[in-house]
Design a protein around this motif. Structure first.
Motif, PDB file in Angstrom:
ATOM      1  N   ASP A  37      18.183  20.566 -14.742  1.00 14.25           N
ATOM      2  CA  ASP A  37      18.340  18.881 -15.657  1.00 14.25           C
ATOM      3  C   ASP A  37      18.940  18.458 -13.865  1.00 14.25           C
ATOM      4  O   ASP A  37      20.343  18.448 -13.604  1.00 14.25           O
ATOM      5  N   SER A  38      18.642  17.649 -13.374  1.00 15.10           N
ATOM      6  CA  SER A  38      18.790  17.301 -12.128  1.00 15.10           C
ATOM      7  C   SER A  38      19.997  15.532 -12.263  1.00 15.10           C
ATOM      8  O   SER A  38      20.608  15.077 -11.806  1.00 15.10           O
ATOM      9  N   GLY A  39      19.485  15.238 -13.230  1.00 13.14           N
ATOM     10  CA  GLY A  39      20.505  14.252 -13.768  1.00 13.14           C
ATOM     11  C   GLY A  39      21.651  14.730 -13.891  1.00 13.14           C
ATOM     12  O   GLY A  39      23.285  14.117 -13.533  1.00 13.14           O
ATOM     13  N   ALA A  40      22.065  15.565 -13.971  1.00  8.87           N
ATOM     14  CA  ALA A  40      23.257  16.434 -14.739  1.00  8.87           C
ATOM     15  C   ALA A  40      24.019  16.745 -13.252  1.00  8.87           C
ATOM     16  O   ALA A  40      25.783  16.244 -13.646  1.00  8.87           O
ATOM     17  N   TYR A  42      23.650  14.633 -10.509  1.00  9.84           N
ATOM     18  CA  TYR A  42      24.328  13.110  -9.601  1.00  9.84           C
ATOM     19  C   TYR A  42      25.086  13.369 -10.401  1.00  9.84           C
ATOM     20  O   TYR A  42      26.473  12.500 -10.439  1.00  9.84           O
ATOM     21  N   ARG A  43      25.350  13.360 -12.337  1.00  9.43           N
ATOM     22  CA  ARG A  43      27.028  13.358 -12.873  1.00  9.43           C
ATOM     23  C   ARG A  43      27.837  14.345 -12.559  1.00  9.43           C
ATOM     24  O   ARG A  43      29.027  13.775 -12.289  1.00  9.43           O
ATOM     25  N   ILE A  44      27.221  15.254 -11.988  1.00  4.26           N
ATOM     26  CA  ILE A  44      28.103  16.135 -11.546  1.00  4.26           C
ATOM     27  C   ILE A  44      28.972  15.877  -9.990  1.00  4.26           C
ATOM     28  O   ILE A  44      30.280  16.024  -9.791  1.00  4.26           O
ATOM     29  N   ALA A  98      28.009   8.270 -12.129  1.00  2.00           N
ATOM     30  CA  ALA A  98      26.000   8.638 -12.079  1.00  2.00           C
ATOM     31  C   ALA A  98      25.602   7.924 -11.207  1.00  2.00           C
ATOM     32  O   ALA A  98      24.401   8.147 -10.579  1.00  2.00           O
ATOM     33  N   ALA A  99      25.059   6.807 -12.375  1.00  2.00           N
ATOM     34  CA  ALA A  99      24.264   5.743 -11.864  1.00  2.00           C
ATOM     35  C   ALA A  99      24.839   4.836 -10.539  1.00  2.00           C
ATOM     36  O   ALA A  99      23.617   4.869  -9.782  1.00  2.00           O
ATOM     37  N   ALA A 100      25.786   5.126 -10.389  1.00  2.00           N
ATOM     38  CA  ALA A 100      26.253   4.567  -8.819  1.00  2.00           C
ATOM     39  C   ALA A 100      25.622   5.545  -7.960  1.00  2.00           C
ATOM     40  O   ALA A 100      25.085   4.856  -6.731  1.00  2.00           O
ATOM     41  N   VAL A 101      26.667   6.710  -7.751  1.00  2.00           N
ATOM     42  CA  VAL A 101      25.604   7.910  -6.997  1.00  2.00           C
ATOM     43  C   VAL A 101      24.636   8.171  -6.438  1.00  2.00           C
ATOM     44  O   VAL A 101      24.189   8.104  -5.771  1.00  2.00           O
ATOM     45  N   ALA A 102      24.321   7.609  -7.937  1.00  2.00           N
ATOM     46  CA  ALA A 102      22.305   8.163  -7.251  1.00  2.00           C
ATOM     47  C   ALA A 102      21.475   6.867  -6.247  1.00  2.00           C
ATOM     48  O   ALA A 102      20.693   6.920  -6.323  1.00  2.00           O
ATOM     49  N   THR A 103      22.288   6.028  -6.198  1.00  2.00           N
ATOM     50  CA  THR A 103      21.854   4.652  -5.745  1.00  2.00           C
ATOM     51  C   THR A 103      21.604   4.631  -3.982  1.00  2.00           C
ATOM     52  O   THR A 103      21.673   4.304  -2.206  1.00  2.00           O
ATOM     53  N   VAL A 107      23.766  10.655  -1.051  1.00  2.00           N
ATOM     54  CA  VAL A 107      23.609  11.696  -1.587  1.00  2.00           C
ATOM     55  C   VAL A 107      22.875  12.384  -2.011  1.00  2.00           C
ATOM     56  O   VAL A 107      22.172  13.632  -2.469  1.00  2.00           O
ATOM     57  N   ARG A 108      21.515  11.201  -2.446  1.00  2.00           N
ATOM     58  CA  ARG A 108      19.766  12.067  -2.802  1.00  2.00           C
ATOM     59  C   ARG A 108      19.723  12.966  -2.329  1.00  2.00           C
ATOM     60  O   ARG A 108      18.825  14.322  -2.539  1.00  2.00           O
ATOM     61  N   GLN A 109      20.088  12.574  -0.436  1.00  2.00           N
ATOM     62  CA  GLN A 109      19.079  13.497   0.041  1.00  2.00           C
ATOM     63  C   GLN A 109      19.875  15.632  -0.340  1.00  2.00           C
ATOM     64  O   GLN A 109      19.192  16.322  -0.163  1.00  2.00           O
ATOM     65  N   GLY A 128      13.783  14.973 -14.936  1.00  2.00           N
ATOM     66  CA  GLY A 128      14.682  13.579 -13.838  1.00  2.00           C
ATOM     67  C   GLY A 128      13.844  12.124 -13.562  1.00  2.00           C
ATOM     68  O   GLY A 128      13.439  11.947 -14.861  1.00  2.00           O
ATOM     69  N   ARG A 129      14.230  11.960 -12.765  1.00  2.00           N
ATOM     70  CA  ARG A 129      13.277  10.449 -12.720  1.00  2.00           C
ATOM     71  C   ARG A 129      12.448  10.466 -10.757  1.00  2.00           C
ATOM     72  O   ARG A 129      11.772   9.624 -11.203  1.00  2.00           O
ATOM     73  N   ASP A 130      12.245  11.148  -9.960  1.00  2.00           N
ATOM     74  CA  ASP A 130      12.010  11.045  -9.118  1.00  2.00           C
ATOM     75  C   ASP A 130      11.782  12.763  -8.834  1.00  2.00           C
ATOM     76  O   ASP A 130      11.348  13.433  -7.770  1.00  2.00           O
ATOM     77  N   MET A 131      11.205  13.507  -9.972  1.00  2.00           N
ATOM     78  CA  MET A 131      11.082  14.895  -9.886  1.00  2.00           C
ATOM     79  C   MET A 131       9.487  15.038  -8.733  1.00  2.00           C
ATOM     80  O   MET A 131       9.227  15.722  -7.837  1.00  2.00           O
ATOM     81  N   ALA A 178      19.123  -2.139 -19.827  1.00  2.00           N
ATOM     82  CA  ALA A 178      20.025  -2.647 -18.486  1.00  2.00           C
ATOM     83  C   ALA A 178      19.544  -1.267 -17.706  1.00  2.00           C
ATOM     84  O   ALA A 178      19.806  -0.972 -16.384  1.00  2.00           O
ATOM     85  N   ARG A 179      19.952   0.079 -17.975  1.00  2.00           N
ATOM     86  CA  ARG A 179      19.772   1.047 -17.276  1.00  2.00           C
ATOM     87  C   ARG A 179      18.371   1.727 -16.950  1.00  2.00           C
ATOM     88  O   ARG A 179      18.107   1.594 -15.828  1.00  2.00           O
ATOM     89  N   ASP A 180      17.421   0.582 -17.643  1.00  2.00           N
ATOM     90  CA  ASP A 180      16.323   0.857 -17.295  1.00  2.00           C
ATOM     91  C   ASP A 180      15.693   0.289 -15.815  1.00  2.00           C
ATOM     92  O   ASP A 180      14.816   0.755 -15.009  1.00  2.00           O
ATOM     93  N   ASN A 185      14.673  -0.261 -10.512  1.00  2.00           N
ATOM     94  CA  ASN A 185      14.300  -0.829  -9.232  1.00  2.00           C
ATOM     95  C   ASN A 185      15.260  -0.818  -7.982  1.00  2.00           C
ATOM     96  O   ASN A 185      15.277  -1.722  -6.958  1.00  2.00           O
ATOM     97  N   ARG A 186      15.867   0.274  -8.190  1.00  2.00           N
ATOM     98  CA  ARG A 186      16.848   0.477  -7.608  1.00  2.00           C
ATOM     99  C   ARG A 186      16.374   1.309  -6.045  1.00  2.00           C
ATOM    100  O   ARG A 186      14.782   1.632  -5.764  1.00  2.00           O
ATOM    101  N   ALA A 187      16.925   0.584  -4.851  1.00  2.00           N
ATOM    102  CA  ALA A 187      15.615   0.740  -3.564  1.00  2.00           C
ATOM    103  C   ALA A 187      15.560   2.039  -3.174  1.00  2.00           C
ATOM    104  O   ALA A 187      14.232   1.767  -2.466  1.00  2.00           O
TER     105      ALA A 187
HETATM  106  O1   DC Z   1      19.630  11.339 -17.254  1.00  2.00           O
HETATM  107  P1   DC Z   1      20.764  11.879 -16.452  1.00  2.00           P
HETATM  108  O2   DC Z   1      21.103   9.709 -17.869  1.00  2.00           O
HETATM  109  O3   DC Z   1      21.667  12.402 -17.233  1.00  2.00           O
HETATM  110  O4   DC Z   1      21.216  10.986 -15.113  1.00  2.00           O
HETATM  111  C1   DC Z   1      22.290  10.055 -14.798  1.00  2.00           C
HETATM  112  C2   DC Z   1      21.706   9.701 -13.690  1.00  2.00           C
HETATM  113  O5   DC Z   1      21.659  10.044 -12.420  1.00  2.00           O
HETATM  114  C3   DC Z   1      21.127   7.828 -13.955  1.00  2.00           C
HETATM  115  O6   DC Z   1      21.623   6.912 -13.220  1.00  2.00           O
HETATM  116  C4   DC Z   1      19.879   8.468 -13.119  1.00  2.00           C
HETATM  117  C5   DC Z   1      20.211   8.858 -12.095  1.00  2.00           C
HETATM  118  N1   DC Z   1      19.085  10.360 -11.897  1.00  2.00           N
HETATM  119  C6   DC Z   1      18.635   9.845 -10.729  1.00  2.00           C
HETATM  120  O7   DC Z   1      18.643   9.011 -10.018  1.00  2.00           O
HETATM  121  N2   DC Z   1      17.715  10.729 -10.195  1.00  2.00           N
HETATM  122  C7   DC Z   1      17.273  11.727 -10.772  1.00  2.00           C
HETATM  123  N3   DC Z   1      16.641  12.505 -11.095  1.00  2.00           N
HETATM  124  C8   DC Z   1      18.176  11.972 -12.620  1.00  2.00           C
HETATM  125  C9   DC Z   1      19.638  11.091 -13.000  1.00  2.00           C
END
Ligand code: DC
Length: 238
Positions: A37-40, A42-44, A98-103, A107-109, A128-131, A178-180, A185-187
């Motif tokens: 669960d990659s979103g978790a 970013y939450r961590i 999590a949305a902030a650190v995901a930008t 952190v992504r690297q 996730g979003r970018d798997m 808003a989340r969409d 649109n994140r860089a």
């Molecule tokens: O899926 P989620 O709501 O648990 O994701 C938390 C945040 O992490 C959300 O802002 C999207 C971001 N995210 C991301 O940028 N890339 C991923 N692979 C998974 C989640």
């Protein structure tokens, strides 16, 4: 490090509320594969930074902190340095963090390495979003789940009502939109469908029907062969 690991990966991406988490967990259980669960993750990072007083806009400190975290993602619980954070990371302040650190690319690297390290036999279901577009570009199967904004808001509303919290459907609709927008649109690593992903619109589908559809593609690609070889005894994680 991203090249060559033997274990197969099924990438399941999509916007929030598309049902990814539920579907990924069910498919992982069905196949006896590990679930990411990659979103978790970013939450961590957001949770740990807030607990330590590290600003959410300090990429270097966040990346160093992330490298030092001992993250255990089991089937039912998530632990950080031995602390169970399963519930804590679902709080609204953590969703925002999590949305902030995901930008942040740093952190992504760092999390990319953590995610790729979870690719173990007999296979990984990565949600996730970018798997499919970034972390596991070579995934054996890529699924892109989507549903209308109305339906995703309705699902979230039902979930929240069941938990006893009352949020208006209208507010949820606006917050999902808003989340969409921010996810798409994140860089860095914006949410988008990989060109080789199979799209499934879940708007009018039951959970069981979506799982069946995904498993149909799993079988068509011969991905269950490993399971037969490993046998039921390989099931498990934690
Ligand atoms: O899926 P989620 O709501 O648990 O994701 C938390 C945040 O992490 C959300 O802002 C999207 C971001 N995210 C991301 O940028 N890339 C991923 N692979 C998974 C989640």
């Amino acid at each position: 490090m991203s090249d060559g690991p033997a274990a197969p990966v099924i990438a399941i991406d999509g916007p929030s509320g598309s049902g990814k988490g539920t579907i990924a967990a069910l498919v992982a259980a069905r196949l006896g594969w590990r679930l990411l669960d990659s979103g978790a993750l970013y939450r961590i990072v957001a949770w740990a930074a807030l607990a330590r007083g590290i600003p959410l806009d300090d990429p270097q400190r966040l990346a160093a902190m992330t490298r030092a975290l001992a993250i255990e993602q089991g089937a039912t619980a998530v632990r950080v340095d031995g602390v169970d954070v399963t519930t804590a990371i679902r709080e609204e302040r953590i969703s925002v963090g999590a949305a902030a650190v995901a930008t942040l690319p740093e952190v992504r690297q760092t999390l990319r390495g953590v995610q790729q390290g979870m690719r173990v036999a007999p296979g990984l279901i990565a949600d996730g979003r970018d798997m499919g577009t970034e972390v596991f570009r070579d995934a054996e199967l890529k699924i892109y789940l989507d549903a209308s904004v109305e339906e995703r808001a309705r699902r979230r509303h039902k979930q929240l009502m069941e938990k006893g919290s009352s949020v208006s459907l209208r507010d949820l609709f606006a917050s999902i939109q808003a989340r969409d927008r921010s996810d798409r649109n994140r860089a860095v690593s914006p949410l988008r469908r990989a060109p080789d992903a199979i799209s499934i619109d879940t708007t009018e589908m039951s959970v069981e029907a979506v799982v069946a559809e995904v498993l149909k593609h799993v079988e068509a690609r011969g991905l269950t062969a490993g399971r037969a070889r490993e046998g039921e005894g390989s099931r498990g994680g934690e």
